[in-house]
Each structure stands twice: as C-alpha cells, then as structure tokens.
Scaffold this motif. Structure first.
Motif, PDB file in Angstrom:
ATOM      1  N   LYS A   1       0.842  -1.195   0.000  1.00 11.75           N
ATOM      2  CA  LYS A   1       0.000   0.000   0.000  1.00 11.75           C
ATOM      3  C   LYS A   1       0.878   1.246   0.000  1.00 11.75           C
ATOM      4  O   LYS A   1       2.021   1.224   0.457  1.00 11.75           O
ATOM      5  CB  LYS A   1      -0.913   0.004   1.225  1.00 11.75           C
ATOM      6  CG  LYS A   1      -1.965  -1.083   1.203  1.00 11.75           C
ATOM      7  CD  LYS A   1      -2.860  -0.986   2.428  1.00 11.75           C
ATOM      8  CE  LYS A   1      -3.951  -2.060   2.391  1.00 11.75           C
ATOM      9  NZ  LYS A   1      -4.829  -1.983   3.585  1.00 11.75           N
ATOM     10  N   VAL A   2       0.293   2.342  -0.485  1.00 11.19           N
ATOM     11  CA  VAL A   2       1.023   3.618  -0.559  1.00 11.19           C
ATOM     12  C   VAL A   2       1.488   4.055   0.829  1.00 11.19           C
ATOM     13  O   VAL A   2       2.606   4.537   0.990  1.00 11.19           O
ATOM     14  CB  VAL A   2       0.126   4.718  -1.189  1.00 11.19           C
ATOM     15  CG1 VAL A   2       0.794   6.091  -1.076  1.00 11.19           C
ATOM     16  CG2 VAL A   2      -0.158   4.396  -2.644  1.00 11.19           C
ATOM     17  N   THR A   3       0.625   3.864   1.845  1.00  9.49           N
ATOM     18  CA  THR A   3       0.997   4.267   3.207  1.00  9.49           C
ATOM     19  C   THR A   3       2.197   3.475   3.717  1.00  9.49           C
ATOM     20  O   THR A   3       3.063   4.023   4.406  1.00  9.49           O
ATOM     21  CB  THR A   3      -0.188   4.055   4.169  1.00  9.49           C
ATOM     22  OG1 THR A   3      -0.719   2.730   3.991  1.00  9.49           O
ATOM     23  CG2 THR A   3      -1.288   5.065   3.921  1.00  9.49           C
ATOM     24  N   THR A   4       2.258   2.194   3.363  1.00 11.05           N
ATOM     25  CA  THR A   4       3.381   1.341   3.782  1.00 11.05           C
ATOM     26  C   THR A   4       4.665   1.774   3.094  1.00 11.05           C
ATOM     27  O   THR A   4       5.726   1.884   3.730  1.00 11.05           O
ATOM     28  CB  THR A   4       3.093  -0.136   3.440  1.00 11.05           C
ATOM     29  OG1 THR A   4       1.878  -0.534   4.059  1.00 11.05           O
ATOM     30  CG2 THR A   4       4.231  -1.039   3.922  1.00 11.05           C
ATOM     31  N   ILE A   5       4.577   2.036   1.786  1.00 13.33           N
ATOM     32  CA  ILE A   5       5.755   2.472   1.028  1.00 13.33           C
ATOM     33  C   ILE A   5       6.269   3.801   1.571  1.00 13.33           C
ATOM     34  O   ILE A   5       7.483   3.978   1.776  1.00 13.33           O
ATOM     35  CB  ILE A   5       5.419   2.604  -0.473  1.00 13.33           C
ATOM     36  CG1 ILE A   5       5.052   1.237  -1.059  1.00 13.33           C
ATOM     37  CG2 ILE A   5       6.597   3.213  -1.239  1.00 13.33           C
ATOM     38  CD1 ILE A   5       4.556   1.282  -2.495  1.00 13.33           C
ATOM     39  N   ASN A   6       5.352   4.726   1.849  1.00 19.32           N
ATOM     40  CA  ASN A   6       5.751   6.039   2.376  1.00 19.32           C
ATOM     41  C   ASN A   6       6.390   5.923   3.754  1.00 19.32           C
ATOM     42  O   ASN A   6       7.328   6.664   4.081  1.00 19.32           O
ATOM     43  CB  ASN A   6       4.545   6.978   2.433  1.00 19.32           C
ATOM     44  CG  ASN A   6       4.174   7.518   1.056  1.00 19.32           C
ATOM     45  OD1 ASN A   6       4.983   7.505   0.135  1.00 19.32           O
ATOM     46  ND2 ASN A   6       2.949   8.004   0.907  1.00 19.32           N
TER      47      ASN A   6
ATOM     48  N   MET B   1      18.401  10.673  -1.338  1.00 21.70           N
ATOM     49  CA  MET B   1      16.975  10.892  -1.065  1.00 21.70           C
ATOM     50  C   MET B   1      16.530  12.334  -1.288  1.00 21.70           C
ATOM     51  O   MET B   1      15.360  12.656  -1.117  1.00 21.70           O
ATOM     52  CB  MET B   1      16.658  10.503   0.384  1.00 21.70           C
ATOM     53  CG  MET B   1      16.656   9.006   0.635  1.00 21.70           C
ATOM     54  SD  MET B   1      15.336   8.150  -0.254  1.00 21.70           S
ATOM     55  CE  MET B   1      13.881   8.772   0.575  1.00 21.70           C
ATOM     56  N   VAL B   2      17.468  13.210  -1.697  1.00 21.03           N
ATOM     57  CA  VAL B   2      17.165  14.637  -1.837  1.00 21.03           C
ATOM     58  C   VAL B   2      15.971  14.889  -2.755  1.00 21.03           C
ATOM     59  O   VAL B   2      15.083  15.692  -2.445  1.00 21.03           O
ATOM     60  CB  VAL B   2      18.405  15.404  -2.352  1.00 21.03           C
ATOM     61  CG1 VAL B   2      18.032  16.825  -2.747  1.00 21.03           C
ATOM     62  CG2 VAL B   2      19.474  15.441  -1.276  1.00 21.03           C
ATOM     63  N   ASN B   3      15.942  14.229  -3.885  1.00 22.95           N
ATOM     64  CA  ASN B   3      14.888  14.471  -4.879  1.00 22.95           C
ATOM     65  C   ASN B   3      13.754  13.440  -4.850  1.00 22.95           C
ATOM     66  O   ASN B   3      12.883  13.441  -5.726  1.00 22.95           O
ATOM     67  CB  ASN B   3      15.496  14.507  -6.287  1.00 22.95           C
ATOM     68  CG  ASN B   3      16.513  15.624  -6.444  1.00 22.95           C
ATOM     69  OD1 ASN B   3      16.277  16.751  -5.989  1.00 22.95           O
ATOM     70  ND2 ASN B   3      17.640  15.326  -7.071  1.00 22.95           N
ATOM     71  N   ILE B   4      13.787  12.563  -3.864  1.00 17.82           N
ATOM     72  CA  ILE B   4      12.753  11.528  -3.766  1.00 17.82           C
ATOM     73  C   ILE B   4      11.580  12.050  -2.948  1.00 17.82           C
ATOM     74  O   ILE B   4      11.744  12.474  -1.800  1.00 17.82           O
ATOM     75  CB  ILE B   4      13.310  10.243  -3.111  1.00 17.82           C
ATOM     76  CG1 ILE B   4      14.487   9.692  -3.910  1.00 17.82           C
ATOM     77  CG2 ILE B   4      12.196   9.206  -2.964  1.00 17.82           C
ATOM     78  CD1 ILE B   4      14.115   9.207  -5.296  1.00 17.82           C
ATOM     79  N   LYS B   5      10.391  12.037  -3.546  1.00 19.85           N
ATOM     80  CA  LYS B   5       9.192  12.509  -2.860  1.00 19.85           C
ATOM     81  C   LYS B   5       8.296  11.335  -2.472  1.00 19.85           C
ATOM     82  O   LYS B   5       8.357  10.264  -3.089  1.00 19.85           O
ATOM     83  CB  LYS B   5       8.407  13.471  -3.757  1.00 19.85           C
ATOM     84  CG  LYS B   5       9.164  14.757  -4.072  1.00 19.85           C
ATOM     85  CD  LYS B   5       8.322  15.682  -4.946  1.00 19.85           C
ATOM     86  CE  LYS B   5       9.072  16.977  -5.238  1.00 19.85           C
ATOM     87  NZ  LYS B   5       8.275  17.895  -6.099  1.00 19.85           N
ATOM     88  N   LEU B   6       7.497  11.552  -1.452  1.00 23.74           N
ATOM     89  CA  LEU B   6       6.555  10.519  -1.031  1.00 23.74           C
ATOM     90  C   LEU B   6       5.483  10.335  -2.097  1.00 23.74           C
ATOM     91  O   LEU B   6       5.168  11.260  -2.842  1.00 23.74           O
ATOM     92  CB  LEU B   6       5.901  10.902   0.297  1.00 23.74           C
ATOM     93  CG  LEU B   6       6.824  11.038   1.519  1.00 23.74           C
ATOM     94  CD1 LEU B   6       6.008  11.463   2.730  1.00 23.74           C
ATOM     95  CD2 LEU B   6       7.560   9.741   1.811  1.00 23.74           C
TER      96      LEU B   6
END
Length: 246
Positions: free
Chosen positions: A19-24, A48-53
């Motif tokens: 699920k999206v919540t788990t990945i985030n 992780m600088v450019n990685i968004k949730l």
C-alpha cells in the motif's frame, strides 16, 4: 546507493502490491537514515534529496442510502436489550457522526438536555454535539432500560460490563451481514460517512460539519462537499437565490 536505486526500490515495492501508506513509511525511514549519514559526512551526496513521497489516490467514500439505513434499523429487535442498545448506537452514529472510540467512550453523565459531550476524542479537544429530539427520545428510552450498573459507560453488555469498541464493530458488522446489502461495507465508519453526506445534502454548513466531525482542518471536510457535488448541484437548481428574483 543512488537516486536510481531508490526509485527502483519504490517500483519493486509497488509491483509487490504494498500500500502507498506502507511504502511512504519505509521511505521516511530511509530518508531519516540517509539524512543522518549526510549530516555526519559519511556520504557526500544524499540519494533521497529528490525523492518525494507517493501521493495516495483518494477513494470514493462509502455511504448508505435512506432505504439501506431503514433496513439496518429494522433488523434491530428492540424487544431485547441488545437490539434496543444496537438501535440506539446506530442512531447516534447517524445523528452525530461520531468516531467509534468516541462513541464507546461516552458516559451516562455526558448526556445533556439536547446534546452529548464527546471527551475521548482523536484530537484531545472535547466537543459538545447537539442531538435531535428523536435521538434524545431514544436515549431516554435506552437509559431507562439500561438502569444503574457499576460502569459509567453509556453503552454496556448484557452482563452490565463496558461495551468495547471491538464489540461495537462486530455488532454493526452483524447487521450488515443480516441485511445482505451489496456494494457498501457496513461499518461504524460508513455510518459516520453517511452522517456527513446526509448533513451536506440537507443543506448543512461545511463549517458546522467540520466542528461536528472533529476535523482539525477544513481539507478533510471539503472532501465530503466535493464528493457530493452532484447532489449540491441538484439542490442549487431548486434553491438558487436567482429563482426568487426572476
């Protein structure tokens, strides 16, 4: 570990069905770790600088029609204590739109003349909710049958113990199974959503709904308004101010 590796990791998690919540949640943990490494100068570049949730797709809110509600209420055998109690519980969900834990936490002393005090809230802010005359009549009937017991909780078991949230969930689910309603999951939260929909459709203010539901921001409340825009459009045709001018 590079930014490309992180993106591949996200893709793998999505393909595995998480699920999206788990990945985030995992991304937040990874971000904290790499922020620490970068601050401590163990790494020169933070991947992780450019990685968004990930953005969670907003799903349609389940709610019950008037006919479905009438069916659920009719399944409560009010000749028994359990049936009368469950009938009162479902009425309170529809009349006030309270959360499950809030309802389970209500005590007898929280019932006022034309309102109910909600103290066990998610936001830790107590709120006094108005109740309809029909709801007040039903609570009076229930309280007479309930009588005086050791626990102060409003809703109790047949053994005069406190009715736990899990038990309330099971009772609502029980009536859902009996009703054989298809396409809508019968739950305490569905009853809360139904309160919100009916409130908006009946011309209730979004600001009042926010207060009733105990939302800290208007964003969640706006979702109900947007979801039922079709119904609002129909109401607008009927009640438009211009109709009274021309």
């Amino acid at each position: 570990m590079t930014e490309k590796d992180i993106k591949l990791l996200i893709l793998n998690m999505q393909e595995s069905g998480l699920k999206v919540t788990t990945i985030n949640s995992r991304l937040r943990a990874i971000r904290s770790f790499f922020n620490f490494l970068h601050r401590s100068k163990h790494i020169k570049k933070n991947p992780m600088v450019n990685i968004k949730l990930l953005k969670k797709r907003k799903q349609a809110v389940n709610s019950l029609s008037k006919e479905q509600l009438q069916l659920l209420f009719s399944l409560c055998d009010k000749r028994t204590f359990t049936g009368l109690r469950d009938y009162t519980i479902m009425m309170l969900f529809i009349d006030c739109g309270v959360r499950l834990n809030e309802l389970a936490g209500i005590e007898v002393s929280d019932i006022k003349d034309n309102s109910v005090l909600i103290r066990q809230t998610k936001t830790y802010f107590e709120r006094l909710l108005p109740i309809s005359s029909k709801m007040k009549e039903q609570l009076d009937i229930y309280l007479k049958v309930r009588g005086k017991v050791k626990t102060d909780k409003l809703f109790i078991t047949q053994d005069e113990g406190e009715l736990k949230p899990r038990s309330i969930q099971n009772r609502i689910k029980h009536y859902g199974n009996l009703s054989e309603i298809i396409g809508v999951r019968i739950s305490c939260h569905t009853l809360r959503h139904t309160h919100a929909r009916l409130f908006i459709q009946n011309g209730g203010s979004a600001f009042h709904l926010q207060s009733t539901l105990g939302h800290t921001s208007m964003e969640v409340t706006k979702r109900y308004v947007n979801l039922f825009a079709t119904d609002i459009a129909e109401s607008h045709k009927k009640y438009s101010p211009l109709n009274n001018i021309f």
